[in-house]
Design a protein around this motif. Sequence first.
Motif, PDB file in Angstrom:
ATOM      1  N   GLN A 107       0.830  -1.193   0.000  1.00 37.17           N
ATOM      2  CA  GLN A 107       0.000   0.000   0.000  1.00 37.17           C
ATOM      3  C   GLN A 107       0.870   1.251   0.000  1.00 37.17           C
ATOM      4  OE1 GLN A 107      -2.473  -0.549   3.505  1.00 37.17           O
ATOM      5  NE2 GLN A 107      -4.191  -1.080   2.175  1.00 37.17           N
ATOM      6  N   TYR A 108       0.476   2.225  -0.810  1.00 37.22           N
ATOM      7  CA  TYR A 108       1.142   3.518  -0.814  1.00 37.22           C
ATOM      8  C   TYR A 108       0.646   4.355   0.350  1.00 37.22           C
ATOM      9  CZ  TYR A 108       3.307   3.127  -5.421  1.00 37.22           C
ATOM     10  OH  TYR A 108       4.092   2.761  -6.482  1.00 37.22           O
ATOM     11  N   HIS A 109       1.565   5.008   1.016  1.00 36.80           N
ATOM     12  CA  HIS A 109       1.251   5.999   2.034  1.00 36.80           C
ATOM     13  C   HIS A 109       1.682   7.326   1.424  1.00 36.80           C
ATOM     14  CE1 HIS A 109       0.664   3.192   5.546  1.00 36.80           C
ATOM     15  NE2 HIS A 109       1.145   2.401   4.600  1.00 36.80           N
ATOM     16  N   LEU A 110       0.688   8.148   1.076  1.00 36.26           N
ATOM     17  CA  LEU A 110       0.958   9.400   0.379  1.00 36.26           C
ATOM     18  C   LEU A 110       0.644  10.576   1.279  1.00 36.26           C
ATOM     19  CD1 LEU A 110      -0.863   8.496  -2.953  1.00 36.26           C
ATOM     20  CD2 LEU A 110       1.584   8.316  -2.483  1.00 36.26           C
ATOM     21  N   LEU A 111       1.578  11.494   1.357  1.00 33.90           N
ATOM     22  CA  LEU A 111       1.368  12.742   2.066  1.00 33.90           C
ATOM     23  C   LEU A 111       1.235  13.814   0.991  1.00 33.90           C
ATOM     24  CD1 LEU A 111       1.206  13.760   4.963  1.00 33.90           C
ATOM     25  CD2 LEU A 111       3.634  14.278   4.847  1.00 33.90           C
ATOM     26  N   LEU A 112       0.049  14.399   0.901  1.00 36.08           N
ATOM     27  CA  LEU A 112      -0.258  15.358  -0.164  1.00 36.08           C
ATOM     28  C   LEU A 112      -0.411  16.760   0.393  1.00 36.08           C
ATOM     29  CD1 LEU A 112      -3.042  13.282  -1.973  1.00 36.08           C
ATOM     30  CD2 LEU A 112      -0.593  13.266  -2.435  1.00 36.08           C
ATOM     31  N   ALA A 113      -0.123  17.751  -0.445  1.00 38.78           N
ATOM     32  CA  ALA A 113      -0.317  19.151  -0.096  1.00 38.78           C
ATOM     33  C   ALA A 113      -0.905  19.874  -1.310  1.00 38.78           C
ATOM     34  CB  ALA A 113       1.007  19.793   0.312  1.00 38.78           C
ATOM     35  N   PRO A 114      -1.715  20.914  -1.082  1.00 43.73           N
ATOM     36  CA  PRO A 114      -2.328  21.627  -2.202  1.00 43.73           C
ATOM     37  C   PRO A 114      -1.300  22.255  -3.147  1.00 43.73           C
ATOM     38  CG  PRO A 114      -3.294  22.336  -0.127  1.00 43.73           C
ATOM     39  CD  PRO A 114      -2.160  21.427   0.206  1.00 43.73           C
ATOM     40  N   ILE A 115      -0.231  22.796  -2.587  1.00 42.75           N
ATOM     41  CA  ILE A 115       0.871  23.337  -3.388  1.00 42.75           C
ATOM     42  C   ILE A 115       2.186  22.901  -2.750  1.00 42.75           C
ATOM     43  CG2 ILE A 115      -0.405  25.335  -4.292  1.00 42.75           C
ATOM     44  CD1 ILE A 115       0.958  27.046  -2.167  1.00 42.75           C
ATOM     45  N   LYS A 116       3.260  23.037  -3.480  1.00 40.91           N
ATOM     46  CA  LYS A 116       4.560  22.529  -3.038  1.00 40.91           C
ATOM     47  C   LYS A 116       5.005  23.108  -1.695  1.00 40.91           C
ATOM     48  CE  LYS A 116       9.028  21.459  -5.030  1.00 40.91           C
ATOM     49  NZ  LYS A 116       9.868  21.539  -6.220  1.00 40.91           N
ATOM     50  N   THR A 117       4.724  24.363  -1.446  1.00 41.52           N
ATOM     51  CA  THR A 117       5.206  25.037  -0.235  1.00 41.52           C
ATOM     52  C   THR A 117       4.206  24.997   0.931  1.00 41.52           C
ATOM     53  OG1 THR A 117       4.368  27.138  -1.076  1.00 41.52           O
ATOM     54  CG2 THR A 117       6.686  26.598  -1.537  1.00 41.52           C
TER      55      THR A 117
END
Length: 161
Positions: free
Chosen positions: A90-100
């Motif tokens: 399973q992938y554990h992904l940490l996402l953010a709306p923009i890079k910063t």
Amino acid sequence: MNRKRIALLTGLTILMTAAVNTTNPLRNALKNDAEAARIKTNLKPNSKYPDIANKLDLTSMEQYSSVHLFMNVTLKDFYVKESTIDNYGQYHLLLAPIKTSDQYFLVVTKSKAAIKKGHKITVQGFLNGKTKIDDTQLNAGINSKYSNKKVVSILADNIEI
């Protein structure tokens, strides 16, 4: 007890049982799990998955309680801050709306296609409240600099890489 009271209690019991069976959230959750993480091309927000930017203020997720963070949404072109694979594939992904951004969303899902740090992805799914990056995520390979960071959990139904 008299007959009227017994009939009333029996009727109420039957109605309550019927109501519980038709609104069972676990039944819906199992259906969502079975459909989870289908990779699609050209995902667009629709009535079932509205764009999160139109529903919530992404610059300040702290203002929302976990109670308010239960809804279907589309995370469009979110930046992958961290991407790891656990022992179960399973992938554990940490996402953010923009890079910063320091507003994080956590997705744990399976994917046949590789999802790498630095990519942009679109996820359609169900917001599942607030949580923190804990030992489970760290053991899966998430960078320890994110330890105890507050994140919003999302259960993915569809992913576009």
